[in-house]
Design an enzyme around this catalytic site. Structure first.
Site, short mmCIF file in Angstrom:
data_model
loop_
_atom_site.label_atom_id
_atom_site.label_comp_id
_atom_site.label_asym_id
_atom_site.label_seq_id
_atom_site.Cartn_x
_atom_site.Cartn_y
_atom_site.Cartn_z
N ILE A 258 8.10 -3.16 8.65
CA ILE A 258 8.60 -3.76 7.41
C ILE A 258 10.03 -3.30 7.13
O ILE A 258 10.91 -4.09 6.77
CB ILE A 258 7.64 -3.45 6.24
CG1 ILE A 258 6.23 -3.94 6.59
CG2 ILE A 258 8.13 -4.12 4.95
CD1 ILE A 258 5.14 -3.51 5.62
N TYR B 118 -5.82 7.61 3.29
CA TYR B 118 -4.58 6.83 3.36
C TYR B 118 -4.22 6.30 1.97
O TYR B 118 -3.11 6.52 1.47
CB TYR B 118 -4.74 5.66 4.35
CG TYR B 118 -3.64 4.64 4.21
CD1 TYR B 118 -2.34 4.95 4.58
CD2 TYR B 118 -3.90 3.37 3.69
CE1 TYR B 118 -1.32 4.02 4.43
CE2 TYR B 118 -2.89 2.44 3.54
CZ TYR B 118 -1.60 2.77 3.91
OH TYR B 118 -0.59 1.85 3.74
N THR C 254 0.61 0.39 -1.40
CA THR C 254 -0.38 -0.42 -0.71
C THR C 254 -1.49 -0.88 -1.64
O THR C 254 -1.83 -0.17 -2.59
CB THR C 254 -1.01 0.41 0.44
OG1 THR C 254 -2.16 -0.28 0.93
CG2 THR C 254 -1.48 1.78 -0.03
N LYS D 283 -1.04 7.54 -0.79
CA LYS D 283 -0.04 6.66 -1.40
C LYS D 283 -0.16 6.69 -2.93
O LYS D 283 0.85 6.69 -3.65
CB LYS D 283 -0.23 5.23 -0.91
CG LYS D 283 0.08 5.03 0.57
CD LYS D 283 1.57 4.91 0.79
CE LYS D 283 1.89 4.50 2.22
NZ LYS D 283 3.32 4.24 2.42
#
Ligand code: UDP
Length: 326
Positions: free
Chosen positions: A15, A143, A119, A147
Site C-alpha cells: 500500500i 494483529y 485495519t 493496531k
C-alpha cells in the site's frame, strides 16, 4: 499543498508504494524509510529510499533534524493474523512498541501530522454491517489488538501533546497500479485475490476455499475489496485535511460493497478466461462471515470517493500485475 516533503515509513510495501507513486505524481518530495524486510526497493517508483529500521530512535532524531516534513505516513507493520496468534511478541514489538518510539520522536521534534495504517481487524466479529466507526472495537487476535493499541496511543498523544493524526481502518486492500508497475507481493501470501490468480498461473497450488457453510447467500465469506489506488488517494486527502486544520480521528476505508469468496472466484474466471483450480476446505479460524465498511465518514469529512468499485476492474489490475511481475 504544493511541493511539500513527506515521510513515508514502509513505503516499499504494497500500500505504501502506491501512496509514494501518488505523492510523486502530485510533485511532492518524498523520503521513504523501509527496512525491506517485506517491501521491495523496486516498488519505490520515486523519491529517496533510506533502508533502515524506523524504530531506531537515534536514526529518527537525525532524520527529523535533517528534514522538515509536512507530514508522516506510517505503513510499516507485520500483517499475518495467524502468525500474530503464534508469535504475539513479534506483533506487539513491530506494530505497537516501534510505533511508540516513532510517536515520541514526532513529539520531541514537533513533526506532524501522522496518517496511520489501521485495519478493520480492530472491530473483531461484527455486531452489524455495514460497519461504521461507532461499531465497538473488539479485536480478536494480536494483529488487530496491536493496531488498536496504536490507535489508543495516537488518541492519548493527541490529547496530551496536540499531535494530530488520522488512523485509516482498511478493509480488504486489493488491485494494483493500473499500469502494472507495482502491486501486491507478500511472502507468505495469505490474501484471496493473489492466491486465486496464482492458482490460475500455476505458481501456487489450487486455491483452498475456506468454508462454504457461512450464513451468507452462497455460504462463503463476504468481504469489502478496496482498490489500493483508492487507499492511496484517501491518505493524501486525510493528510491535506489535517494540514488544513482538520480534526484527528479514525476513518473506515472500504467500498461499502460486499463480495463473497465465490463471487471473487467467478469474477477472476471471467477476467482471466481461466477456471480457478480449487479445493474446498473447512472454515479458517477467526474469519467473520461478513465484513463490509460504511465509509461515509471519510467521504463526508475529507471528500474521499473511491474510483474503482467494480470487482472485475480490481481483479483486472491485479491480473495485469500478476502477469507483469517477475
Ligand atoms: N480465503 C480463502 N482461501 C484462501 C485465502 C482466503 O477462501 O486461501 C478467504 C478467507 O477465508 C476470507 C476471504 O477469502 O473469507 C478473504 O481473505 P483474505 O485473507 O484475503 O483477507 P481477510 O478478510 O482475512 O483480511
Amino acid at each position: 499543498m504544493k511541493n511539500a516533503t513527506f515521510l513515508v515509513i514502509g513505503g516499499a510495501g504494497y500500500i505504501g508504494s502506491h501512496l509514494v507513486k501518488a505523492l510523486i505524481e502530485q510533485h511532492h518530495r518524498v523520503i521513504i524509510v523501509d527496512n525491506l524486510s517485506a517491501g521491495k526497493a523496486t516498488a519505490v517508483l520515486g523519491g529517496e529510499l533510506i533502508v533502515h529500521d524506523f524504530e531506531d530512535r537515534a536514526f529518527l532524531d537525525q532524520l527529523f533534524q535533517q528534514h522538515q516534513f509536512s507530514g508522516v505516513f506510517h505503513f510499516a507493520s507485520q500483517i499475518v493474523v495467524s502468525e500474530s496468534v503464534k508469535d504475539p511478541g513479534k506483533y506487539y514489538r513491530a506494530n505497537t512498541a516501534a510505533t511508540l518510539t516513532l510517536l515520541e520522536a514526532l513529539r520531541d521534534h514537533q513533526v506532524g501530522p501522522l496518517v496511520f495504517s489501521s485495519t478493520a481487524a480492530v472491530y473483531g466479529e461484527p455486531l452489524y454491517t455495514p460497519i461504521n466507526e461507532q461499531h465497538p472495537t473488539n479485536a480478536v487476535n494480536p494483529y488487530g489488538r496491536s493496531k488498536l493499541m496504536v490507535e489508543q496511543m495516537l488518541a492519548d498523544f493527541a490529547s496530551a501533546h496536540q499531535q494530530k493524526y488520522i488512523a485509516l481502518r482498511y478493509f480488504n486492500a486489493a488491485g494494483a497500479d493500473p499500469q502494472a508497475r507495482i502491486g501486491e507481493q507478500h511472502d507468505p501470501e495469505t490474501h484471496l485475490i493473489p492466491l486465486v490468480l496464482q492458482a490460475i498461473t500455476g505458481k501456487r497450488p489450487p486455491l483452498q476455499l475456506f468454508g462454504q457453510d457461512y450464513d451468507t447467500p452462497d455460504g462463503t465469506c463476504i468481504r469489502d475489496y478496496i482498490h489500493v489506488e483508492d487507499l492511496a488517494s484517501a491518505h493524501i486527502l486525510a493528510m491535506n485535511y489535517l494540514n488544513n486544520g482538520g480534526e484527528s480521528g479514525v476513518f473506515n476505508l472500504g467500498n461499502g460493497l460486499g463480495y463473497s469468496v465465490n463471487e471473487v472466484v467467478q469474477t477472476a474466471s471471467k477476467v482471466t478466461g481461466e477456471e480457478v483450480p480449487r479445493t474446498y476446505a473447512p472454515r479458517r479460524a477467526g474469519d467473520p462471515a461478513r465484513l463490509v465498511a460504511d465509509a461515509t465518514l471519510a467521504k463526508n469529512t475529507f471528500g474521499w470517493q473511491p474510483q474503482y468499485s467494480d470487482l472485475a476492474e480490481i481483479i483486472q489490475h491485479a491480473w495485469a500485475w500478476e502477469l507483469a511481475k517477475n
